[in-house]
Design a protein around this motif. Sequence first.
Motif, PDB file in Angstrom:
ATOM      1  N   UNK A  48      35.140  22.838  40.726  1.00 47.70           N
ATOM      2  CA  UNK A  48      34.900  22.562  39.306  1.00 47.70           C
ATOM      3  C   UNK A  48      34.659  21.059  39.085  1.00 47.70           C
ATOM      4  N   UNK A  49      35.460  20.228  39.734  1.00 46.56           N
ATOM      5  CA  UNK A  49      35.272  18.774  39.594  1.00 46.56           C
ATOM      6  C   UNK A  49      33.872  18.363  40.063  1.00 46.56           C
ATOM      7  N   UNK A  50      33.470  18.918  41.178  1.00 44.93           N
ATOM      8  CA  UNK A  50      32.153  18.550  41.712  1.00 44.93           C
ATOM      9  C   UNK A  50      31.041  19.010  40.778  1.00 44.93           C
ATOM     10  N   UNK A  51      31.147  20.262  40.327  1.00 46.19           N
ATOM     11  CA  UNK A  51      30.101  20.795  39.442  1.00 46.19           C
ATOM     12  C   UNK A  51      30.052  20.011  38.136  1.00 46.19           C
ATOM     13  N   UNK A  52      31.237  19.728  37.570  1.00 46.72           N
ATOM     14  CA  UNK A  52      31.279  18.992  36.305  1.00 46.72           C
ATOM     15  C   UNK A  52      30.644  17.603  36.448  1.00 46.72           C
ATOM     16  N   UNK A  53      30.906  16.982  37.594  1.00 50.15           N
ATOM     17  CA  UNK A  53      30.439  15.604  37.741  1.00 50.15           C
ATOM     18  C   UNK A  53      28.909  15.523  37.777  1.00 50.15           C
ATOM     19  N   UNK A  54      28.257  16.634  38.123  1.00 47.34           N
ATOM     20  CA  UNK A  54      26.787  16.592  38.192  1.00 47.34           C
ATOM     21  C   UNK A  54      26.148  16.240  36.855  1.00 47.34           C
ATOM     22  N   UNK A  55      26.858  16.561  35.761  1.00 48.60           N
ATOM     23  CA  UNK A  55      26.251  16.282  34.457  1.00 48.60           C
ATOM     24  C   UNK A  55      26.401  14.810  34.057  1.00 48.60           C
ATOM     25  N   UNK A  56      27.266  14.072  34.750  1.00 50.54           N
ATOM     26  CA  UNK A  56      27.455  12.675  34.314  1.00 50.54           C
ATOM     27  C   UNK A  56      27.140  11.647  35.396  1.00 50.54           C
ATOM     28  N   UNK A  57      26.678  12.102  36.530  1.00 50.47           N
ATOM     29  CA  UNK A  57      26.372  11.152  37.608  1.00 50.47           C
ATOM     30  C   UNK A  57      24.867  11.167  37.875  1.00 50.47           C
ATOM     31  N   UNK A  58      24.157  10.145  37.414  1.00 51.03           N
ATOM     32  CA  UNK A  58      22.700  10.161  37.588  1.00 51.03           C
ATOM     33  C   UNK A  58      22.203   9.621  38.943  1.00 51.03           C
ATOM     34  N   UNK A  59      23.006   8.799  39.620  1.00 52.18           N
ATOM     35  CA  UNK A  59      22.479   8.120  40.816  1.00 52.18           C
ATOM     36  C   UNK A  59      22.191   9.119  41.933  1.00 52.18           C
ATOM     37  N   UNK A  60      20.944   9.137  42.414  1.00 60.10           N
ATOM     38  CA  UNK A  60      20.580  10.103  43.467  1.00 60.10           C
ATOM     39  C   UNK A  60      21.474  10.007  44.693  1.00 60.10           C
ATOM     40  N   UNK A  61      21.869   8.766  45.048  1.00 59.21           N
ATOM     41  CA  UNK A  61      22.649   8.595  46.275  1.00 59.21           C
ATOM     42  C   UNK A  61      24.066   9.120  46.119  1.00 59.21           C
ATOM     43  N   UNK A  62      24.556   9.233  44.889  1.00 60.57           N
ATOM     44  CA  UNK A  62      25.862   9.861  44.685  1.00 60.57           C
ATOM     45  C   UNK A  62      25.670  11.370  44.495  1.00 60.57           C
ATOM     46  N   UNK A  63      24.659  11.725  43.746  1.00 62.96           N
ATOM     47  CA  UNK A  63      24.397  13.166  43.536  1.00 62.96           C
ATOM     48  C   UNK A  63      24.271  13.909  44.864  1.00 62.96           C
ATOM     49  N   UNK A  64      23.582  13.309  45.811  1.00 64.93           N
ATOM     50  CA  UNK A  64      23.386  14.039  47.068  1.00 64.93           C
ATOM     51  C   UNK A  64      24.714  14.216  47.804  1.00 64.93           C
ATOM     52  N   UNK A  65      25.648  13.299  47.607  1.00 70.78           N
ATOM     53  CA  UNK A  65      26.964  13.475  48.237  1.00 70.78           C
ATOM     54  C   UNK A  65      27.739  14.614  47.561  1.00 70.78           C
ATOM     55  N   UNK A  66      27.567  14.700  46.257  1.00 68.15           N
ATOM     56  CA  UNK A  66      28.244  15.781  45.528  1.00 68.15           C
ATOM     57  C   UNK A  66      27.698  17.126  46.001  1.00 68.15           C
ATOM     58  N   UNK A  67      26.384  17.187  46.122  1.00 63.70           N
ATOM     59  CA  UNK A  67      25.757  18.440  46.547  1.00 63.70           C
ATOM     60  C   UNK A  67      26.178  18.795  47.970  1.00 63.70           C
ATOM     61  N   UNK A  68      26.192  17.803  48.833  1.00 60.32           N
ATOM     62  CA  UNK A  68      26.665  18.028  50.205  1.00 60.32           C
ATOM     63  C   UNK A  68      28.061  18.629  50.213  1.00 60.32           C
ATOM     64  N   UNK A 110      15.854  23.765  43.306  1.00 66.09           N
ATOM     65  CA  UNK A 110      14.576  23.950  42.618  1.00 66.09           C
ATOM     66  C   UNK A 110      14.240  22.810  41.685  1.00 66.09           C
ATOM     67  N   UNK A 111      15.270  22.250  41.037  1.00 69.49           N
ATOM     68  CA  UNK A 111      14.883  21.415  39.891  1.00 69.49           C
ATOM     69  C   UNK A 111      15.730  20.167  39.646  1.00 69.49           C
ATOM     70  N   UNK A 112      16.481  19.706  40.616  1.00 67.97           N
ATOM     71  CA  UNK A 112      17.260  18.506  40.321  1.00 67.97           C
ATOM     72  C   UNK A 112      16.336  17.299  40.155  1.00 67.97           C
ATOM     73  N   UNK A 113      16.851  16.307  39.416  1.00 64.56           N
ATOM     74  CA  UNK A 113      16.053  15.104  39.168  1.00 64.56           C
ATOM     75  C   UNK A 113      15.874  14.258  40.431  1.00 64.56           C
ATOM     76  N   UNK A 114      16.729  14.470  41.407  1.00 67.17           N
ATOM     77  CA  UNK A 114      16.690  13.626  42.600  1.00 67.17           C
ATOM     78  C   UNK A 114      16.198  14.406  43.820  1.00 67.17           C
ATOM     79  N   UNK A 115      15.251  13.814  44.525  1.00 69.44           N
ATOM     80  CA  UNK A 115      14.781  14.459  45.750  1.00 69.44           C
ATOM     81  C   UNK A 115      15.900  14.567  46.782  1.00 69.44           C
ATOM     82  N   UNK A 116      16.707  13.537  46.861  1.00 71.56           N
ATOM     83  CA  UNK A 116      17.792  13.576  47.857  1.00 71.56           C
ATOM     84  C   UNK A 116      18.774  14.696  47.541  1.00 71.56           C
ATOM     85  N   UNK A 117      19.087  14.870  46.256  1.00 73.59           N
ATOM     86  CA  UNK A 117      20.013  15.940  45.890  1.00 73.59           C
ATOM     87  C   UNK A 117      19.383  17.309  46.162  1.00 73.59           C
TER      88      UNK A 117
END
Length: 875
Positions: A625-645, A665-672
């Motif tokens: 839940x923490x990881x999923x929630x954080x996706x809505x407030x963390x814009x930086x691709x380099x952090x987003x990809x760690x969350x997704x990992x 399919x549709x994240x704003x970041x290619x890395x994510x």
Amino acid sequence: MKNRIIGGTRKPAGFVAVLSLFLALLGATPLLLADESFARSKDYDLEHSRIALRFDLEQKKVIGDVTHTLTILRDTEGITFDSAGLHIQSVTLNKAAATFETSEDKLRIALSKAAKPGEKFSVEIKYEAKPTKGLYFILPDKDYPHRPKQIWTQGESEDTRYYLPTYDYPNDRLTTETILTVPADWLTVSNGKLISVADAGSGLKTWTWRESQPSSTYLITVVAGEFAEAKDTWRSIPVDYYAPKDRGDRLAVNYSRTPAMIELFSKKLGVDYPWEKYAQSMVDDFVAGGMENSSATTNATSSLRHPTLVPEYPEDEDPLISHELAHQWFGDLVTCKDWGNIWLNEGFATFMESVWTEAHFGKDAADYDRWETSRRWFSMQSLYGKPVVRHDFDDSSEFDGNAYAKGAWVLYMLRHQLGEDAFYAGLKHYLEVNRGKNVVTADLTKAIEEATHTNVDQFFSQWIYGAGAPKLDVSYTYDETKRQVLLTVKQTQKREGYVGLFRFPVDVEITTAAGPKLYNILVSKESEGFSLPSETAPRMVLFDKGTQILKSAEFKKDKKEWLFQLKNASELGDRADAAAALGKLKNDDEAASALGEVLRSDKTDGVRFTAAKALGELGSAAASKQLLDSLSSVPQPWVRCRIVEALGNFKDDAAVKTKLEALAREDSSYRARAAALQAIGRLKTPNAYGVLTAAVNGDSPDGFLRNAALRAFGPVGDDKAVALLRDWAAAGKDMESREAAISSLARLQKDNKEITNQIAGYLSEPHFPIRLSASFALGSRGDASAIPALEALLKSNDLSIEMAPMIKGQIERLKNPKAKFRPYGQMEEEEGGAESEEASATLTEDQRLSHIEQLVEEMNDRLKSIETRLPPPPK
Ligand SMILES: [Zn+2]
């Protein structure tokens, strides 16, 4: 130099030698013919070489005419050069025809009478060769008809002799004149200053380069071909960049910080950039990540990241660029005398990466690299028992994680212990005294002592000549009556071989309601207690505040203190330690919520990365839940990809799987998105096949998402993907897509011999990355029918740098499929200890492979400062 990497979601380049790691993980001990470990005694001093080269592109042949100027150093009856696979046509001595003989790797020239010290000779050698290494022809072929033509060399460690008869060991230095005759529309790059470009008739031009400062022969370089160039300057010295002509537009976006780096290093070191120009040439199929030839670095074209992706990588290729630049001082201006002291090149170059990171991206970025590097270094167990300086590298390369990562760490500790001013005064003196010379480690310690009047013998004795690093058990109690913290420190490393007890100063910080107090203690015994004053019971005790010592420490603390530390410790390393510790408290919702908060709000990326990873390790519903929630407030691709990992760890969570498919399919970041594709593969999500197929068929910069999807098909293990993978593995497709497809294809329909044959067919392709991924894929496939193809390749002696040990490792895997396969437990040894070793024993081979892949992805992105190189090929 920096090493190339296999696999990964992004460019398979860079440095980090995942390969040697693979070998260690697979339990394979490559048997190799090693580099010469000690410097030779010299019969002569090679002073200058005039090297004239022409090329027969049809035949992939080099036609050479080299004139060496040398002075005899000791009585000798002949003059011997290193020369491997060269067809020597004629030799003259002082312009008179001379008799000579050749052997597998030597050219021996007879003297009519014995020569005495001081005698000078001019030796002209005419020769031809079709080099199997050392010099490479990258040319268009039927599968890749539009490739820009390129010729480039790679001398380190002992490959110059494959295209040039010369003295091929670091302990000699010479000036050069390089004369290259090439098609008129080509550019060339070599060491030193461009003297002239002249019409040579028949549609050819002759380029003359002159290097007037002596350097070693492994640093000689030739690059020629259809290149685009970009020009800049640093204090009026030319700073030039070259890319294959179809990618010239990528030079500025990736390389424009070079002059700022030159300025920083010149100032920090107190010694200005020492060469007449600085060129960086990016070439295709390069056999390393980068190579620091004097004044003319060569890097892999994978460092030309697509401009659309650059903003997603804040440090971009700076670790590679700063590493090779730093070698211009450490390696080129001052050169190790023998390969046993290679850390004087590689440890410094790796350390200087962090100097740039700290200056340009901030202290926290450098701190995180250092924190992460120390954990990785401890996870590479094979390094622990070996000293940084060693001469016994018959069965494991000297270009290892000790020369690079530990060497850099030792320099960091030295800077911390001497202080910034004294440390750089020592380096300046070292560079000035040894400018233009070849050195061993004693030259460094002597220079530091002369400049700072501090004796560093004990420091070097334990960290450089001794092996390992402290492994510690730390705990404390508070004595209310004495108002003291009693800190107990035990050194638990096994004392054997080169590993002893360590003696080192440590900063201990005790925080009470009244604030923090810092103490410096000296740890030197197997077990010792330290009584430190504290008016009240501490809220937090930090041992080695800020991670200044290369060590692993088990610090027994209760959860409350870890939570406090996670939020309140001032240094990144201490907060990251707390995050990692909290990640072990399974099913603890309070830990999950604290980690989630830090993931969203810590001021540093490094702690946020660590928090994301820790949440993934917690694996609980609260953590996802923490990881999923954080996706809505963390814009930086380099952090987003760690969350997704991290989300890729939740095997039984349907909501996570659905979310991952949406992210892919549709994240704003290619890395994510790429990380989501990989996670989908690992978790085998319900629509994995469809999502991955769509990503393969879609478009993205440099096929970034396609390649991630192709790589993810392997872990999914759905045989429906076979046709698609066979298609993308085929010659003619993008190289990186092929690498990804080959790796996944090897994991499907394992009894299908056609697939084995298809992959084995790639071993004979000229493209280095394809051969590398095909051999690793065959090893992982486990079909022993591939052994003859691998053995044939091994025998071809057509192998550069990383190939031979890699192939040997794969053959061993196929011959001993039951051999202990210990990727994961070993990697996580430090974090999980016996527990994860045990856990790894229950993993299937597929799961382990997927762990390796995960590891490679992580290393690709994160571990730019750890670079270990595989041993060179057999000679
Ligand atoms: Zn290097």
